[in-house]
Write an enzyme that holds these catalytic residues in place. Sequence first.
Site, PDB file in Angstrom:
ATOM      1  N   ASP A 151     -23.395  28.953 -23.690  1.00 14.83           N
ATOM      2  CA  ASP A 151     -24.130  28.326 -22.733  1.00 14.83           C
ATOM      3  C   ASP A 151     -25.678  28.248 -23.282  1.00 14.83           C
ATOM      4  O   ASP A 151     -26.234  29.380 -23.525  1.00 14.83           O
ATOM      5  CB  ASP A 151     -24.019  29.282 -21.481  1.00 14.83           C
ATOM      6  CG  ASP A 151     -24.767  28.726 -20.331  1.00 14.83           C
ATOM      7  OD1 ASP A 151     -25.687  27.948 -20.509  1.00 14.83           O
ATOM      8  OD2 ASP A 151     -24.281  29.292 -19.094  1.00 14.83           O
ATOM      9  N   LYS A 210     -38.149  17.680 -17.936  1.00 17.21           N
ATOM     10  CA  LYS A 210     -38.295  16.672 -18.932  1.00 17.21           C
ATOM     11  C   LYS A 210     -39.498  16.572 -19.346  1.00 17.21           C
ATOM     12  O   LYS A 210     -40.075  16.568 -20.655  1.00 17.21           O
ATOM     13  CB  LYS A 210     -37.569  15.363 -18.727  1.00 17.21           C
ATOM     14  CG  LYS A 210     -36.068  15.546 -18.566  1.00 17.21           C
ATOM     15  CD  LYS A 210     -35.367  15.756 -19.710  1.00 17.21           C
ATOM     16  CE  LYS A 210     -33.820  15.789 -19.591  1.00 17.21           C
ATOM     17  NZ  LYS A 210     -33.431  16.151 -20.961  1.00 17.21           N
ATOM     18  N   TYR A 257     -36.146  17.293 -11.564  1.00 17.25           N
ATOM     19  CA  TYR A 257     -35.778  17.061 -13.284  1.00 17.25           C
ATOM     20  C   TYR A 257     -36.675  16.398 -13.889  1.00 17.25           C
ATOM     21  O   TYR A 257     -37.020  17.057 -15.333  1.00 17.25           O
ATOM     22  CB  TYR A 257     -34.608  15.738 -12.762  1.00 17.25           C
ATOM     23  CG  TYR A 257     -34.065  15.141 -14.064  1.00 17.25           C
ATOM     24  CD1 TYR A 257     -33.190  15.796 -14.747  1.00 17.25           C
ATOM     25  CD2 TYR A 257     -34.591  13.889 -14.350  1.00 17.25           C
ATOM     26  CE1 TYR A 257     -32.640  15.154 -15.970  1.00 17.25           C
ATOM     27  CE2 TYR A 257     -34.143  13.361 -15.501  1.00 17.25           C
ATOM     28  CZ  TYR A 257     -33.022  13.926 -16.336  1.00 17.25           C
ATOM     29  OH  TYR A 257     -32.608  13.369 -17.662  1.00 17.25           O
ATOM     30  N   THR A 303     -23.282   7.590 -18.560  1.00 17.63           N
ATOM     31  CA  THR A 303     -22.741   8.842 -18.879  1.00 17.63           C
ATOM     32  C   THR A 303     -22.573   9.637 -17.358  1.00 17.63           C
ATOM     33  O   THR A 303     -22.818   9.216 -16.255  1.00 17.63           O
ATOM     34  CB  THR A 303     -24.045   9.551 -19.632  1.00 17.63           C
ATOM     35  OG1 THR A 303     -25.003   9.821 -18.963  1.00 17.63           O
ATOM     36  CG2 THR A 303     -24.047   9.014 -20.826  1.00 17.63           C
ATOM     37  N   SER A 349     -34.662  13.634 -24.306  1.00 18.52           N
ATOM     38  CA  SER A 349     -35.478  13.813 -23.223  1.00 18.52           C
ATOM     39  C   SER A 349     -35.075  12.633 -22.257  1.00 18.52           C
ATOM     40  O   SER A 349     -33.952  12.541 -22.258  1.00 18.52           O
ATOM     41  CB  SER A 349     -36.805  13.547 -23.642  1.00 18.52           C
ATOM     42  OG  SER A 349     -37.820  13.579 -22.450  1.00 18.52           O
ATOM     43  N   ASN A 385     -29.109  18.214 -26.762  1.00 11.73           N
ATOM     44  CA  ASN A 385     -28.564  17.171 -25.826  1.00 11.73           C
ATOM     45  C   ASN A 385     -28.271  17.692 -24.639  1.00 11.73           C
ATOM     46  O   ASN A 385     -28.011  17.042 -23.480  1.00 11.73           O
ATOM     47  CB  ASN A 385     -27.377  16.455 -26.440  1.00 11.73           C
ATOM     48  CG  ASN A 385     -26.514  15.532 -25.692  1.00 11.73           C
ATOM     49  OD1 ASN A 385     -27.171  14.686 -25.114  1.00 11.73           O
ATOM     50  ND2 ASN A 385     -25.545  15.965 -25.161  1.00 11.73           N
TER      51      ASN A 385
END
Length: 273
Positions: A57, A153, A149, A184, A135, A84
């Site tokens: 993790d 980033k 979010y 994704t 990123s 990733n």
Amino acid sequence: MSGKTWIITGASRGFGREWTEAALERGDRVAALSRSDGAFDDLVERHGEAILPLKADVTDREGVTEAVQRAADHFGGLDIVVNNAGYGLFGMVEEVTERQARDQVEVNLFGPLWVTQAALPHLRARGGGHLVQVSSVAGVYSLPGLGIYHASKFGLEGFTASLAAEVKDFGIKVTLVEPAGYATDWAGPSAVHAERSPVYDGFRAAMSRPASKRGEPSATRTAILRVVDADEPPLRIFFGPGPLPLMKQEYAARLEEWERWDEVSQAAFGVSP
């Protein structure tokens, strides 16, 4: 065969899975990190000892350090480190709970930080290497409904840009991959959604727009290999055709606003230049 050794977080799905397969298929070795058991059984069957599945993790700093050490010991070093692992948190800034905000930053910002810190000694020992941070276009451009979010980033972008200068003399290359929207799990099963407040219903309706085309994750395989094989890889690279024209507009608007308010900026300094 290039014979490079990778360690990839979030390797069981999305970009991580695509890049793991791309590396293995050209003869590289991969330490593949995931929180799931058995996520790479099919790849072990096909590629044998070229893949080292590791359960970890990224928010567990001690566990990450141990996983990176295991990968380096198993393969005799590391060449490419890919951060990733990450997910999307959807919700207006006011709607997001403290737990949701902390979890987002733990995974998307602190996770890459822990992996980076654990990997750097191994890259220095090898005399170089390449650190790839996944990123997003959301790391350079903000939209409503994704504030936390974006914060995670933007933070990743910030420390990575500093890092690139800090490790250059060690022969370590650094790249921020900034994908546009891809098909994704980011906006699907992996996503977290804050509870909606009705005070934003009108705003949400006004900003609603048709779903845009999503890129094919497998198409990034060639792109990532070109990046890691480059003698002089970019510090930043978009994946997808949409971000560049968007950023040209965004940065032009920023410059115009800064210039329009420059008189106030100068006066705020209090002393003559």
